[in-house]
Scaffold this motif. Sequence first.
Motif, PDB file in Angstrom:
ATOM      1  N   ILE A   4       0.864  -1.172   0.000  1.00 36.19           N
ATOM      2  CA  ILE A   4       0.000   0.000   0.000  1.00 36.19           C
ATOM      3  C   ILE A   4       0.901   1.223   0.000  1.00 36.19           C
ATOM      4  O   ILE A   4       1.793   1.352   0.840  1.00 36.19           O
ATOM      5  CB  ILE A   4      -0.925   0.016   1.234  1.00 36.19           C
ATOM      6  CG1 ILE A   4      -1.820  -1.215   1.243  1.00 36.19           C
ATOM      7  CG2 ILE A   4      -1.762   1.274   1.255  1.00 36.19           C
ATOM      8  CD1 ILE A   4      -2.676  -1.354   2.473  1.00 36.19           C
ATOM      9  N   ALA A   5       0.637   2.114  -0.922  1.00 37.44           N
ATOM     10  CA  ALA A   5       1.464   3.312  -1.037  1.00 37.44           C
ATOM     11  C   ALA A   5       1.255   4.214   0.176  1.00 37.44           C
ATOM     12  O   ALA A   5       0.175   4.241   0.786  1.00 37.44           O
ATOM     13  CB  ALA A   5       1.113   4.065  -2.310  1.00 37.44           C
ATOM     14  N   ALA A   6       2.282   4.931   0.515  1.00 38.84           N
ATOM     15  CA  ALA A   6       2.208   5.848   1.658  1.00 38.84           C
ATOM     16  C   ALA A   6       1.154   6.921   1.425  1.00 38.84           C
ATOM     17  O   ALA A   6       0.477   7.342   2.371  1.00 38.84           O
ATOM     18  CB  ALA A   6       3.567   6.482   1.904  1.00 38.84           C
ATOM     19  N   SER A   7       0.989   7.365   0.200  1.00 35.66           N
ATOM     20  CA  SER A   7      -0.024   8.392  -0.083  1.00 35.66           C
ATOM     21  C   SER A   7      -1.436   7.857   0.135  1.00 35.66           C
ATOM     22  O   SER A   7      -2.327   8.590   0.568  1.00 35.66           O
ATOM     23  CB  SER A   7       0.131   8.912  -1.515  1.00 35.66           C
ATOM     24  OG  SER A   7      -0.091   7.866  -2.439  1.00 35.66           O
ATOM     25  N   THR A   8      -1.647   6.569  -0.130  1.00 42.00           N
ATOM     26  CA  THR A   8      -2.964   5.960   0.107  1.00 42.00           C
ATOM     27  C   THR A   8      -3.271   5.928   1.599  1.00 42.00           C
ATOM     28  O   THR A   8      -4.383   6.282   2.020  1.00 42.00           O
ATOM     29  CB  THR A   8      -2.998   4.533  -0.468  1.00 42.00           C
ATOM     30  OG1 THR A   8      -2.681   4.585  -1.853  1.00 42.00           O
ATOM     31  CG2 THR A   8      -4.362   3.905  -0.280  1.00 42.00           C
ATOM     32  N   VAL A   9      -2.310   5.523   2.387  1.00 43.82           N
ATOM     33  CA  VAL A   9      -2.509   5.487   3.844  1.00 43.82           C
ATOM     34  C   VAL A   9      -2.756   6.894   4.372  1.00 43.82           C
ATOM     35  O   VAL A   9      -3.626   7.111   5.220  1.00 43.82           O
ATOM     36  CB  VAL A   9      -1.298   4.823   4.536  1.00 43.82           C
ATOM     37  CG1 VAL A   9      -1.420   4.912   6.041  1.00 43.82           C
ATOM     38  CG2 VAL A   9      -1.160   3.384   4.091  1.00 43.82           C
ATOM     39  N   LEU A  14      -6.339  10.917   6.583  1.00 47.67           N
ATOM     40  CA  LEU A  14      -6.716  12.326   6.615  1.00 47.67           C
ATOM     41  C   LEU A  14      -8.179  12.539   6.279  1.00 47.67           C
ATOM     42  O   LEU A  14      -8.854  13.349   6.914  1.00 47.67           O
ATOM     43  CB  LEU A  14      -5.829  13.125   5.658  1.00 47.67           C
ATOM     44  CG  LEU A  14      -6.007  14.637   5.654  1.00 47.67           C
ATOM     45  CD1 LEU A  14      -5.654  15.210   7.025  1.00 47.67           C
ATOM     46  CD2 LEU A  14      -5.136  15.254   4.595  1.00 47.67           C
ATOM     47  N   TYR A  15      -8.676  11.829   5.293  1.00 46.24           N
ATOM     48  CA  TYR A  15     -10.018  12.112   4.792  1.00 46.24           C
ATOM     49  C   TYR A  15     -11.084  11.143   5.276  1.00 46.24           C
ATOM     50  O   TYR A  15     -12.280  11.414   5.110  1.00 46.24           O
ATOM     51  CB  TYR A  15     -10.012  12.147   3.269  1.00 46.24           C
ATOM     52  CG  TYR A  15      -9.143  13.258   2.736  1.00 46.24           C
ATOM     53  CD1 TYR A  15      -9.452  14.589   3.002  1.00 46.24           C
ATOM     54  CD2 TYR A  15      -8.005  12.990   2.007  1.00 46.24           C
ATOM     55  CE1 TYR A  15      -8.658  15.611   2.541  1.00 46.24           C
ATOM     56  CE2 TYR A  15      -7.198  14.010   1.537  1.00 46.24           C
ATOM     57  CZ  TYR A  15      -7.536  15.317   1.805  1.00 46.24           C
ATOM     58  OH  TYR A  15      -6.735  16.327   1.353  1.00 46.24           O
ATOM     59  N   ILE A  20     -13.884  10.738  11.288  1.00 46.98           N
ATOM     60  CA  ILE A  20     -14.552   9.831  12.226  1.00 46.98           C
ATOM     61  C   ILE A  20     -14.114  10.154  13.655  1.00 46.98           C
ATOM     62  O   ILE A  20     -14.935  10.202  14.578  1.00 46.98           O
ATOM     63  CB  ILE A  20     -14.264   8.365  11.863  1.00 46.98           C
ATOM     64  CG1 ILE A  20     -14.964   8.007  10.564  1.00 46.98           C
ATOM     65  CG2 ILE A  20     -14.692   7.423  12.975  1.00 46.98           C
ATOM     66  CD1 ILE A  20     -14.584   6.658  10.003  1.00 46.98           C
ATOM     67  N   PHE A  21     -12.822  10.411  13.841  1.00 45.00           N
ATOM     68  CA  PHE A  21     -12.307  10.780  15.157  1.00 45.00           C
ATOM     69  C   PHE A  21     -12.893  12.107  15.628  1.00 45.00           C
ATOM     70  O   PHE A  21     -13.247  12.267  16.796  1.00 45.00           O
ATOM     71  CB  PHE A  21     -10.780  10.844  15.101  1.00 45.00           C
ATOM     72  CG  PHE A  21     -10.146  11.221  16.398  1.00 45.00           C
ATOM     73  CD1 PHE A  21     -10.203  10.372  17.486  1.00 45.00           C
ATOM     74  CD2 PHE A  21      -9.485  12.429  16.534  1.00 45.00           C
ATOM     75  CE1 PHE A  21      -9.613  10.720  18.692  1.00 45.00           C
ATOM     76  CE2 PHE A  21      -8.895  12.785  17.730  1.00 45.00           C
ATOM     77  CZ  PHE A  21      -8.958  11.930  18.809  1.00 45.00           C
ATOM     78  N   ILE A  58     -11.977  21.412   8.801  1.00 41.64           N
ATOM     79  CA  ILE A  58     -12.889  21.115   7.701  1.00 41.64           C
ATOM     80  C   ILE A  58     -12.855  22.225   6.665  1.00 41.64           C
ATOM     81  O   ILE A  58     -12.832  21.968   5.457  1.00 41.64           O
ATOM     82  CB  ILE A  58     -14.310  20.873   8.244  1.00 41.64           C
ATOM     83  CG1 ILE A  58     -14.330  19.575   9.056  1.00 41.64           C
ATOM     84  CG2 ILE A  58     -15.328  20.806   7.115  1.00 41.64           C
ATOM     85  CD1 ILE A  58     -15.584  19.357   9.858  1.00 41.64           C
ATOM     86  N   LEU A  59     -12.817  23.478   7.116  1.00 42.61           N
ATOM     87  CA  LEU A  59     -12.708  24.592   6.175  1.00 42.61           C
ATOM     88  C   LEU A  59     -11.399  24.543   5.399  1.00 42.61           C
ATOM     89  O   LEU A  59     -11.366  24.869   4.204  1.00 42.61           O
ATOM     90  CB  LEU A  59     -12.832  25.923   6.916  1.00 42.61           C
ATOM     91  CG  LEU A  59     -14.225  26.296   7.392  1.00 42.61           C
ATOM     92  CD1 LEU A  59     -14.182  27.568   8.233  1.00 42.61           C
ATOM     93  CD2 LEU A  59     -15.161  26.465   6.225  1.00 42.61           C
TER      94      LEU A  59
END
Length: 72
Positions: A4-9, A14-15, A20-21, A58-59
């Motif tokens: 899994i690429a680091a950008s995917t993780v 992040l998104y 959720i947190f 979020i903004l």
Amino acid sequence: MFAIAASTVTNWGLYILLPIFIAFLFFIIWDLSKQSGAGRAGTFWMFLALGAGFIGFILKILLEMAFTRWFI
């Protein structure tokens, strides 16, 4: 085995995981206001003070999406 690429993780964290947190932290703020008997005004101020950073985050995401779509 799994690559899994680091950008995917990073994007998942992040998104997906961070919002959720943040939603969980809003639940904690709501629970604190109920347990302390803060009332309407106290609950409002708790959400305003503790939730301002989340709203700013979020903004920031929305502004990044807007700038990448329209200006770059």
